[in-house]
Write an enzyme that holds these catalytic residues in place. Structure first.
Site, PDB file in Angstrom:
ATOM      1  N   TYR A 101       0.845  -1.187   0.000  1.00 33.38           N
ATOM      2  CA  TYR A 101       0.000   0.000   0.000  1.00 33.38           C
ATOM      3  C   TYR A 101       0.882   1.238   0.000  1.00 33.38           C
ATOM      4  O   TYR A 101       1.909   1.275   0.685  1.00 33.38           O
ATOM      5  CB  TYR A 101      -0.893   0.012   1.255  1.00 33.38           C
ATOM      6  N   GLU A 189      -3.309   7.653  -4.017  1.00 38.08           N
ATOM      7  CA  GLU A 189      -3.236   6.404  -3.253  1.00 38.08           C
ATOM      8  C   GLU A 189      -3.184   5.197  -4.192  1.00 38.08           C
ATOM      9  O   GLU A 189      -3.878   5.170  -5.207  1.00 38.08           O
ATOM     10  CB  GLU A 189      -4.473   6.292  -2.345  1.00 38.08           C
TER      11      GLU A 189
END
Ligand code: GDP
Ligand code: MN
Length: 387
Positions: A101, A189
């Site tokens: 992530y 993101e």
């Protein structure tokens, strides 16, 4: 302004962040043709402005044309938590060894950009932050210096990325930071940032929000603002020249002056309510503009009650009241209104709605009283007789 995955990936690619090749389509036959060009196996991905598409059945692997036809047919038109799927992204499928992530955003309380990284990707990152915070690396960046290569390597190392992909992760973080900075993004993101069996680091998903107020600096991104990315009510407001920002709650807000409207949002939140919008009717609003504003607020079906908070200066309270009366005549709202009118011509402003005997309109003397009443009404509680 939120971007769809494929639009975010286009920005990523422009900044040298690795993504899989793919094509965007809006019907089944084009999906099949795109899959052939992209090369099997492919992933058929719903393009909607909401996460968790995988869990909702909006992300499917396909190894031949029949499977693409089946999945594309199922996903197009699908409703994913209130978002109807109108476009698909057909991407060459990746083999996945690990899911990481990465994100960059502005940490307003620290007044610094924040880079986050975790090897626990592909899952809800809030859960990681809550249950295993040590696995989510948070690194503040000096906004003037930018993110250095050394810092990026350190973040990857601290996050315990596999040793052989530290460089790849650092490259990805630097490219992501560049996207965030150069594109005036408020959020960039990647979840998941994958490591392939060949040990390549690649963005498998993209969530990018751009600062709409900085769009004038990005002519190449301007076309995104009149597409599906904008809240339809915000778009309508812009066309009408009304300052409107969509929010998540159920209490419609109208005030005059940005400062007053922002305080109103705070006071409503303080009273336990959730504002559905910011709407600044501006100085000197006439009845017509107020009527238009009411129509905008009520176009949001989540609105359960509306608060008018007017401090009359240039704006005259009687004009606002006339606008409210005109709106009731035209739109016939089914939700209760709380009206606080203070300042220029407030006596007449309060008298007019009373005389018109508007149904379901409640008067309040102060901002706090108004907030408490509207919060109670939105929750379906009684606050006494309308006045
Ligand atoms: P989200 O559910 O909206 O976050 O959509 P994502 O784009 O993140 O996809 C959800 C999940 O689908 C990912 O976490 C992966 O596990 C899986 N997935 C997506 N693309 C691929 C792919 O190319 N290959 C494989 N094997 N899995 C994929
Ligand atoms: Mn994802």
């Amino acid at each position: 302004m939120d971007l769809l995955e494929y639009q975010g990936k286009q920005l990523f690619a422009r900044h040298g962040l690795k993504v899989s090749s793919g094509e965007v389509v809006d019907n089944v036959e084009d999906a099949v043709a795109a899959a052939k060009r992209v090369g099997y196996p492919v992933v058929v991905k719903a393009q909607v402005l909401i996460g968790g598409r995988g869990k909702a059945g909006g992300v499917k692997l396909a190894s031949d044309a029949d499977e693409v036809r089946e999945h594309a047919g199922n996903i197009l038109g699908m409703d994913i938590r209130g978002h109807t799927v109108r476009k698909l992204w057909i991407e060459h499928a990746s083999d996945i060894a690990s899911e990481y992530y990465a994100s960059v955003l502005l940490d307003r309380s620290a007044k610094q950009p924040l880079v986050m990284f975790s090897t626990e990707g592909g899952v809800d990152i809030e859960e990681v932050a809550e249950q295993t915070p040590e696995k989510l690396i948070r690194h503040h960046v000096d906004a003037l210096e930018g993110l250095s290569r050394e810092e990026a390597v350190q973040i990857a190392t601290d996050g315990k990325a596999d040793a052989d992909v530290i460089d790849g992760v650092a490259d990805a973080l630097m490219a992501l930071y560049e996207v965030w900075l150069d594109e005036d993004a408020t959020l960039a993101e990647i979840n998941p940032l994958i490591v392939t069996p060949e040990r390549e680091v690649r963005a498998l998903d993209a969530k990018v929000s751009l600062d709409g107020n900085a769009l004038y600096r990005h002519p190449e991104s301007q076309s995104l603002s009149d597409s599906e990315n904008e809240d339809p009510i915000e778009r309508r407001a812009k066309e009408q020249g009304v300052q409107y920002v969509a929010l998540d709650g159920d209490i419609g807000i109208l005030g005059n002056g940005a400062g007053l409207v922002m305080s109103t949002l705070d006071v409503v939140a303080g009273a336990g309510g959730a504002p559905a919008n910011f709407l600044d009717a501006g100085g000197g609003s006439d009845a017509d503009k107020i009527k238009q504003a009411v129509a905008l607020i009520l176009a949001n079906s989540a609105v359960k009650a509306v608060l008018f908070n007017i401090f009359g200066g240039i704006t005259r309270c009687d004009e606002v009241a006339r606008g409210l009366i005109a709106a009731f005549a035209d739109i016939k709202p089914s939700v209760p209104f709380v009206v606080r009118l203070d300042g220029t011509n407030d006596v007449e402003g309060r008298r007019l709605p009373q005389e018109a005997a508007l149904p379901n309109v409640y008067a309040a003397q102060t901002m706090n009283e108004a907030a408490e009443k509207v919060v109670a009404l939105a929750a379906g509680q009684s606050v006494g007789a309308p006045a």
